[in-house]
Design a protein around this motif. Structure first.
Motif, PDB file in Angstrom:
ATOM      1  N   GLU A 168     -10.467   4.995   9.847  1.00 47.21           N
ATOM      2  CA  GLU A 168     -11.178   6.256  10.023  1.00 47.21           C
ATOM      3  C   GLU A 168     -10.626   7.357   9.118  1.00 47.21           C
ATOM      4  N   LYS A 179     -13.159  -0.332   8.381  1.00 38.22           N
ATOM      5  CA  LYS A 179     -12.654   0.831   7.657  1.00 38.22           C
ATOM      6  C   LYS A 179     -11.705   1.637   8.540  1.00 38.22           C
ATOM      7  N   TRP A 193     -11.658  11.279   5.198  1.00 40.55           N
ATOM      8  CA  TRP A 193     -12.342  10.581   6.281  1.00 40.55           C
ATOM      9  C   TRP A 193     -13.279   9.526   5.704  1.00 40.55           C
ATOM     10  N   ALA A 194     -13.313   8.373   6.363  1.00 37.07           N
ATOM     11  CA  ALA A 194     -14.137   7.267   5.874  1.00 37.07           C
ATOM     12  C   ALA A 194     -15.615   7.620   5.850  1.00 37.07           C
ATOM     13  N   ASP A 195     -16.050   8.491   6.771  1.00 36.66           N
ATOM     14  CA  ASP A 195     -17.463   8.867   6.796  1.00 36.66           C
ATOM     15  C   ASP A 195     -17.762  10.038   5.875  1.00 36.66           C
ATOM     16  N   GLU A 196     -16.753  10.436   5.065  1.00 34.16           N
ATOM     17  CA  GLU A 196     -16.859  11.510   4.073  1.00 34.16           C
ATOM     18  C   GLU A 196     -17.102  12.884   4.705  1.00 34.16           C
ATOM     19  N   SER A 197     -16.841  13.007   6.001  1.00 34.96           N
ATOM     20  CA  SER A 197     -16.894  14.330   6.621  1.00 34.96           C
ATOM     21  C   SER A 197     -15.795  15.211   6.030  1.00 34.96           C
ATOM     22  N   GLU A 213     -16.457   4.265  -2.390  1.00 38.23           N
ATOM     23  CA  GLU A 213     -16.933   3.172  -1.548  1.00 38.23           C
ATOM     24  C   GLU A 213     -16.426   1.868  -2.150  1.00 38.23           C
TER      25      GLU A 213
END
Length: 406
Positions: A98, A96, A111-115, A48
Motif C-alpha cells: 500500500e 502491491k 501510495w500504490a493507488d497514486e493518492s 506501474e
C-alpha cells in the motif's frame, strides 16, 4: 546490494542483470532468514509494473522460493525517487504494498493507488485525509504524552497506539489532559483512549497498558509509521531509539527540564528548557546525540532497583546529578509538545523557508528567550548494528525481550 552497471545489459526499455547477482543475494539472505526485493528503475517515469516486469518475476521469484522460501517481491523506482513495490507468496499472485515511505530530511510517501501524488499542503484537509491512512505510536501517557495524543488524534491519524503501564494519581491531574478525579486509579492509556473515542469514535486508539520494555509493546510500536517519544526516562528513550532503528521508523523525541541551583537557603531557577529531536532511520540516533549514555542508563537502573546504592554513589561522586524532567508544568509541556508536532508536520508537508536539514534538533531556552538549531552534521553518527534488523531475535538486540523458546 548494488549490481554493477557493467555487469548488466541496459537499453531504453530493457534491463538484464546476471543470475550470479541473485545467487549472491540469496547467500546473504540465508544467513539471517531474510526476504529478497528485486529493484530496478523506470527512467521513463512509468509508475506501474510492465508486462516485462510481470514475466520476469514469474520466472525469477519461484527460483528464490526454492532457495529461501517465505516472502519475496520486486519494486520499481522513478527518476525522482518514487517507488512502487509488490510481494509474492507461494501462489505467485502479486500483492502491491500500500505504501512505500522514505524518512529523510523530509518524509516522502508513495501510495500504490497514486493518492496524494501531489503532496498535500500543511494544515489543509488533504493532509488530514492522508494522515488518516497512517498509524502513530505515542510512548508515554503523562504530561507530554497526553498532549501529544490530543493533537495527534485531532490532526487525523487513522490509528493511535499509546503505551504506558502507569495509573492516574491525584498528583497527575495538573498535567495529564482529559483526566479527572473520577479517573484516579485507572490506567492512563485507558483514560486517553476513552477521550479520543468521544470525538473520533471507536477503533482509533489502541491502548498498550504495559511498560515499553515489554515484548508485546515493542511489537505493537514496530507497526507504526511514526513514533512520538514522550517519556521522562533515559531507559524509555533508549527503547524508542532501538525500535526506530530496527524497524526504520522516524522518531520524534521531546524533553523538558527546569535546572535549578541553591542560592543561600533558597532554590533559584537557572533556565526553563525544551528539546525536540527528529531522528531519521540511518541518521544520528538519540544515543549519538547524547540524550542517554551508559552512565545515565546505569544511574536510572540503580535508582529504580537499588536506591540506597544510588544515593551512596551520588554522594561519592560516581554518578553525576541529572536534570529532573519537569513533571507538572503544563504550560511548558504544552509548548514543547506543540513544537514537536509542528516539527512532524514540517517534515511531512514542508512549510519552512529554510531546508529541514537545519533542524535535526531544536533547543529552546525560555529564560534566555533563545532557540538553537542543530543539523545532523552537529553530531557524530556511530555504527548502528540494529539498523533495519526488523524483528530478528533477540528483538531490538535485547535478550531480555526474547520470545519463549527463542
Amino acid at each position: 546490494m548494488l549490481v554493477p552497471h557493467e555487469n548488466c545489459i541496459r537499453e531504453v526499455d530493457f534491463l538484464r542483470w546476471p543470475g550470479k547477482a541473485i545467487e549472491e543475494a540469496i547467500d546473504m539472505a540465508r544467513e539471517d532468514d531474510l526476504s529478497l526485493l528485486l529493484l530496478h528503475s523506470h527512467p521513463g517515469g512509468y509508475f506501474e509494473f510492465s508486462l516485462q516486469d510481470d514475466r520476469s518475476d514469474q520466472l525469477t521469484i519461484p527460483c528464490i522460493f526454492q532457495a529461501l522460501g517465505r516472502l519475496h517481491g520486486s519494486a520499481i523506482m522513478l527518476p525522482q525517487g518514487e517507488m512502487l513495490a509488490r510481494v509474492y507468496r507461494d501462489d505467485m499472485k502479486p500483492q502491491k504494498l500500500e505504501l512505500v515511505a522514505l524518512a529523510d530530511d523530509n518524509m516522502r510517501l508513495w501510495w500504490a493507488d497514486e493518492s496524494f501524488h501531489k503532496r498535500p499542503m500543511a494544515f489543509g484537509a488533504e493532509s488530514r485525509r492522508e494522515l488518516h491512512r497512517l498509524t502513530a505510536a505515542v510512548i508515554g501517557a503523562s504530561g507530554t504524552g497526553s498532549i501529544c495524543m490530543e493533537q495527534a488524534s485531532r490532526l487525523g491519524f487513522g490509528r493511535l497506539i499509546v503505551v504506558d503501564y502507569d495509573k492516574v494519581e491525584e498528583k497527575n491531574l495538573n498535567r495529564i489532559l482529559n483526566t479527572s478525579i473520577a479517573d484516579i486509579g485507572e490506567l492512563k492509556v485507558d483514560v486517553l483512549v476513552r477521550a479520543v473515542t468521544t470525538h473520533r469514535g471507536p477503533d482509533v486508539s489502541v491502548p498498550v497498558p504495559t511498560t515499553i520494555f515489554d515484548r508485546e509493546a515493542v511489537l505493537q510500536v514496530s507497526q507504526a509509521d511514526v513514533i512520538f517519544c514522550c517519556v521522562d526516562s533515559k531507559e524509555g528513550r533508549q527503547i524508542a531509539d532501538l525500535i526506530a532503528s530496527a524497524f526504520l521508523i522516524p522518531l520524534f523525541d521531546v524533553g523538558v527540564c527546569i535546572p535549578t541551583r541553591r542560592k543561600d537557603d533558597d532554590i533559584a531557577i537557572l533556565d526553563v528548557c525544551a528539546r525536540i529531536d527528529y531522528v531519521r532511520p540511518g541518521g544520528p540516533t538519540l544515543a549519538d546525540r547524547g540524550v542517554y549514555t551508559q552512565a545515565s542508563l546505569r544511574a536510572e537502573f540503580l535508582k529504580r532497583t537499588a536506591p540506597k546504592q544510588y544515593d551512596q554513589e551520588v554522594q561519592d561522586g560516581y554518578i553525576k546529578g541529572t536534570l529532573e524532567e519537569a513533571p507538572s508544568v503544563i504550560s511548558l509541556n504544552m509548548r514543547a509538545t506543540a513544537d514537536m508536532m509542528l516539527e512532524f508536520i514540517s517534515r511531512m508537508y514542508p512549510f519552512r523557508h529554510d531546508s529541514n536539514k537545519k533542524y535535526s534538533r531544536r533547543q529552546l531556552s525560555f529564560a534566555a528567550g533563545e532557540e538553537e538549531y542543530i543539523p545532523e552534521t552537529g553530531f557524530t553518527t556511530g555504527i548502528n548494528p540494529l539498523l533495519a534488523r526488523g524483528a530478528q531475535e533477540p528483538l531490538i538486540g535485547l535478550p531480555a525481550l526474547n520470545s519463549k523458546g527463542a
